[in-house]
Design a protein around this motif. Structure first.
Motif: not given
Length: 177
Positions: A84-113
């Motif tokens: 469910n967590d888009s960060f868990y064992q993915t390359n997301l933090q490499k694509l948008i490292p915290r030291e370079d990105f401080d704001r995320l706009v989030i949308c999508g499916l499913q709300t509760d998952y």
């Protein structure tokens, strides 16, 4: 402030048939408006797809494909996830490292998952989050209607702001890039 737009799990299995999310065409149109404004402003757009073996979300299966009508561009970034967590064992933090990105706009499916897990993890990791209140959806769960689930999560997320990072819940039209 450097921003990225995360579009979570807008895949065919959640946009048609048995698992079709509430008001899906309006949600996709709202997401398309957000992503068009992000791309125009030079903001990275990250398309996240759930991958689950032996399910409609199996990699490459019809249900795994991005939804018909979801606008994409060749420069969009891609993340394949298995939790469910888009960060868990993915390359997301490499694509948008915290030291370079401080704001995320989030949308999508499913709300509760997956949206819920990703919003909470982004906040925990120290990203400021702007959740597009009208650009996420889910299905009825037997106890609550999709509309009530969405409203409840929007309310809950708005109260998660802490000392490390903040969460703002706003209409997509009110999110500035």
């Amino acid at each position: 402030m450097t921003t990225a737009l995360l579009i979570i799990d807008v895949q065919r299995a959640l946009c048609t048939g048995e698992y079709e999310c509430h008001d899906i065409q309006r949600v996709i149109d709202t997401i398309n408006g957000l992503s068009a404004r992000a791309r125009k402003s030079g903001i990275p757009v990250v398309l996240i797809q759930h991958n689950e073996k032996d399910s409609p979300f199996a990699h490459g299966a019809e249900g795994w494909q991005l939804a018909d009508g979801l606008a994409t561009a060749p420069g969009d970034l891609r993340v394949d996830k298995t939790a469910n967590d888009s960060f868990y064992q993915t390359n997301l933090q490499k694509l948008i490292p915290r030291e370079d990105f401080d704001r995320l706009v989030i949308c999508g499916l499913q709300t509760d998952y997956c949206v819920n897990a990703t919003v909470r993890q982004a906040h925990q990791l120290g990203y400021d989050v702007e959740l597009a209140a009208d650009a996420h959806s889910t299905v009825d769960n037997g106890n609550m209607s999709a509309e009530d689930i969405i409203a409840e999560h929007n309310k809950d997320w708005a109260h998660l702001t802490g000392s490390v990072a903040r969460i703002d819940v706003k209409a997509a039209a009110d999110i500035a890039f």
